[in-house]
Scaffold this motif. Sequence first.
Motif, PDB file in Angstrom:
ATOM      1  N   UNK A 324       0.826  -1.205   0.000  1.00 55.99           N
ATOM      2  CA  UNK A 324       0.000   0.000   0.000  1.00 55.99           C
ATOM      3  C   UNK A 324       0.861   1.256   0.000  1.00 55.99           C
ATOM      4  N   UNK A 325       1.851   1.292   0.893  1.00 57.75           N
ATOM      5  CA  UNK A 325       2.721   2.474   0.978  1.00 57.75           C
ATOM      6  C   UNK A 325       3.482   2.694  -0.327  1.00 57.75           C
ATOM      7  N   UNK A 326       3.999   1.618  -0.893  1.00 61.90           N
ATOM      8  CA  UNK A 326       4.819   1.779  -2.088  1.00 61.90           C
ATOM      9  C   UNK A 326       3.975   2.131  -3.313  1.00 61.90           C
ATOM     10  N   UNK A 327       2.785   1.573  -3.431  1.00 58.59           N
ATOM     11  CA  UNK A 327       1.930   1.917  -4.567  1.00 58.59           C
ATOM     12  C   UNK A 327       1.497   3.382  -4.514  1.00 58.59           C
ATOM     13  N   UNK A 328       1.140   3.863  -3.321  1.00 55.21           N
ATOM     14  CA  UNK A 328       0.775   5.277  -3.189  1.00 55.21           C
ATOM     15  C   UNK A 328       1.965   6.166  -3.524  1.00 55.21           C
ATOM     16  N   UNK A 329       3.149   5.803  -3.042  1.00 59.44           N
ATOM     17  CA  UNK A 329       4.345   6.609  -3.305  1.00 59.44           C
ATOM     18  C   UNK A 329       4.654   6.681  -4.789  1.00 59.44           C
ATOM     19  N   UNK A 330       4.604   5.537  -5.465  1.00 59.12           N
ATOM     20  CA  UNK A 330       4.870   5.526  -6.902  1.00 59.12           C
ATOM     21  C   UNK A 330       3.824   6.335  -7.669  1.00 59.12           C
ATOM     22  N   UNK A 331       2.576   6.270  -7.218  1.00 61.14           N
ATOM     23  CA  UNK A 331       1.512   7.025  -7.871  1.00 61.14           C
ATOM     24  C   UNK A 331       1.742   8.527  -7.742  1.00 61.14           C
ATOM     25  N   UNK A 332       2.155   8.973  -6.553  1.00 59.13           N
ATOM     26  CA  UNK A 332       2.428  10.399  -6.336  1.00 59.13           C
ATOM     27  C   UNK A 332       3.580  10.861  -7.223  1.00 59.13           C
ATOM     28  N   UNK A 333       4.639  10.080  -7.261  1.00 59.76           N
ATOM     29  CA  UNK A 333       5.802  10.457  -8.079  1.00 59.76           C
ATOM     30  C   UNK A 333       5.415  10.582  -9.545  1.00 59.76           C
ATOM     31  N   UNK A 334       4.694   9.579 -10.054  1.00 58.40           N
ATOM     32  CA  UNK A 334       4.313   9.622 -11.474  1.00 58.40           C
ATOM     33  C   UNK A 334       3.370  10.781 -11.751  1.00 58.40           C
ATOM     34  N   UNK A 335       2.448  11.078 -10.827  1.00 55.67           N
ATOM     35  CA  UNK A 335       1.527  12.190 -11.024  1.00 55.67           C
ATOM     36  C   UNK A 335       2.235  13.526 -11.046  1.00 55.67           C
ATOM     37  N   UNK A 336       3.164  13.727 -10.113  1.00 52.38           N
ATOM     38  CA  UNK A 336       3.900  14.992 -10.064  1.00 52.38           C
ATOM     39  C   UNK A 336       4.756  15.184 -11.308  1.00 52.38           C
ATOM     40  N   UNK A 337       5.451  14.130 -11.704  1.00 51.20           N
ATOM     41  CA  UNK A 337       6.356  14.249 -12.853  1.00 51.20           C
ATOM     42  C   UNK A 337       5.573  14.450 -14.146  1.00 51.20           C
ATOM     43  N   UNK A 338       4.652  13.551 -14.446  1.00 49.34           N
ATOM     44  CA  UNK A 338       3.936  13.631 -15.716  1.00 49.34           C
ATOM     45  C   UNK A 338       2.981  14.829 -15.758  1.00 49.34           C
ATOM     46  N   UNK A 339       2.342  15.140 -14.625  1.00 51.57           N
ATOM     47  CA  UNK A 339       1.408  16.258 -14.610  1.00 51.57           C
ATOM     48  C   UNK A 339       2.080  17.584 -14.892  1.00 51.57           C
ATOM     49  N   UNK A 340       3.213  17.823 -14.251  1.00 52.26           N
ATOM     50  CA  UNK A 340       3.903  19.094 -14.465  1.00 52.26           C
ATOM     51  C   UNK A 340       4.596  19.152 -15.819  1.00 52.26           C
ATOM     52  N   UNK A 341       5.070  18.007 -16.298  1.00 49.47           N
ATOM     53  CA  UNK A 341       5.635  17.993 -17.656  1.00 49.47           C
ATOM     54  C   UNK A 341       4.552  18.294 -18.694  1.00 49.47           C
ATOM     55  N   UNK A 342       3.338  17.776 -18.465  1.00 50.93           N
ATOM     56  CA  UNK A 342       2.241  18.033 -19.400  1.00 50.93           C
ATOM     57  C   UNK A 342       1.931  19.522 -19.480  1.00 50.93           C
ATOM     58  N   UNK A 376      -2.645  16.734 -10.430  1.00 54.10           N
ATOM     59  CA  UNK A 376      -3.249  15.438 -10.717  1.00 54.10           C
ATOM     60  C   UNK A 376      -2.795  14.346  -9.749  1.00 54.10           C
ATOM     61  N   UNK A 377      -1.628  14.551  -9.107  1.00 51.31           N
ATOM     62  CA  UNK A 377      -1.137  13.525  -8.184  1.00 51.31           C
ATOM     63  C   UNK A 377      -2.128  13.270  -7.045  1.00 51.31           C
ATOM     64  N   UNK A 378      -2.954  14.263  -6.705  1.00 52.14           N
ATOM     65  CA  UNK A 378      -3.960  14.068  -5.658  1.00 52.14           C
ATOM     66  C   UNK A 378      -4.962  13.006  -6.098  1.00 52.14           C
ATOM     67  N   UNK A 379      -5.329  13.032  -7.371  1.00 49.09           N
ATOM     68  CA  UNK A 379      -6.222  12.006  -7.915  1.00 49.09           C
ATOM     69  C   UNK A 379      -5.562  10.637  -7.851  1.00 49.09           C
ATOM     70  N   UNK A 380      -4.239  10.588  -8.068  1.00 51.83           N
ATOM     71  CA  UNK A 380      -3.518   9.324  -7.989  1.00 51.83           C
ATOM     72  C   UNK A 380      -3.580   8.715  -6.599  1.00 51.83           C
ATOM     73  N   UNK A 381      -3.422   9.550  -5.572  1.00 52.05           N
ATOM     74  CA  UNK A 381      -3.541   9.068  -4.195  1.00 52.05           C
ATOM     75  C   UNK A 381      -4.938   8.509  -3.945  1.00 52.05           C
TER      76      UNK A 381
END
Length: 479
Positions: A324-342, A376-381
């Motif tokens: 659970x902890x690792x999936x949430x962490x990976x989701x936040x990282x991907x949301x922050x990176x891809x969202x801001x790059x977009x 968007x990372x908030x939606x990922x969480x």
Amino acid sequence: MLKQRSVKRRYEIDMCNGSIADKILLFALPLMASSLLQLLFNAADVVVVGKFAGKEALAAVGSNTALINLLINLFVGLSVGTNVVVARDLGAGRHDNVSRSVHTSMTLALISGVVMTVFGTVMVRQLLEWMSSPTDVIDLATVYLRIYFFGMPALLTYNFGAAILRAQGDTRRPLYFLFLSGVVNVVLNLFFVIVLHMDVAGVALATIISQYISAALVVWCLVREEGALRLELNKLGLQWSVIRRILQVGLPAGCQGVVFSLSNVVIQSAINSFDDPVLAAGSSASASIEGFVYAAMNAFYQTAITFVGQNYGAGKCKRVDRIAVQCVSFSVISGLVFGNLAYFFGETLAGFYVPAGEHEVIAQALIRLSFIACPYFICGIMDTLVGILRGIGYSVVPMVVSLVGACGLRLVWVAVIFPVYHTASCLYISYPISWLVTGAVHLIFFLCVRKRAYAKVEGSDLTALEGRHPPLSQEAERQ
């Protein structure tokens, strides 16, 4: 036989033993690539029609996204139920149950697809009118959707089949299938639109042909499987005990998807109320870009469902916490990176969707990206927490929370706030606010039920030997 077993092991992941982070990435990255690839090929529809058929055709195709999601999310949600049921039975070693679930799920996919085709082709015009589709695009939108719905049997067959393969950790073969069918989609898009001048009809036709290719490949893969996941066409049929288990998780998941899509349809209708093709086209282009960010995060939602499902079925609750902890962490990282790059490359990305010189459309796309892609990372969480809850058997409560916290809030926003601040920005900001509220409630609920749910299965590894279902929490049983 040895070669077949070697191939099978190469695609499987042992989710219940050993390290976690590397296996999560091994599972999630092909899944992410599959989703991104699927969106890339879907975006090709929008790009081709926007570049070669004009902004009215772009608006007609792009503005259908919310409605399409509304109509298919219920059945796609059922595939989530399939994934959870198969994963938990695999984790507990109940292979007879797995086989029954495979055959029932694939039958359910075919029947649901036919129902969707009939419903969609009959009701599409009325649905578009209820959405206040702009008068200058409604005819094109109707043509596109009527053709698109003939691909529903293939779309659902692929989704259910891929869910079955994911339950054993196989996310790579669905990626290969999507790549092949996606290439066909792009080639046919160009041929139908540029050579045959079929505009939105050509795009829709190319889409359904590619969907039938991917569906055929996933069926072929299951037919060649060895063991519990093997699909035997003469055993297709519905077993109501299996359907009940699938519906227990999948129906609330599907209803939640429908409700989310309904709230998006309401917001799309509010955008349509401006009767501005420039705003509609810009919003459509932005929504397509946002889809790539969402797909990156959603891979960890689906990973959480499968990994948590297998480990919870095996009674390994300490691993569930780590997952659970690792999936949430990976989701936040991907949301922050891809969202801001977009957003950072938003002008360039939006330029792919619109004819040259349509700077106002690009400007509208950037406005929406600033409100939705960056946070968007908030939606990922929020979504990953839902995946964790479904993996341990809770599906109704996340649906209710999403209904009230996200969708209800958006509907109230459109009814109360939007009339006062009548701008597109006012509509867009409702998204991150609803994600934040709903995600917080999901987290609180998980912390409240965690110990009680774990107490029901800890030390229950014997269920695999005894062939019994792992017990659900009392709340999950009531659901």
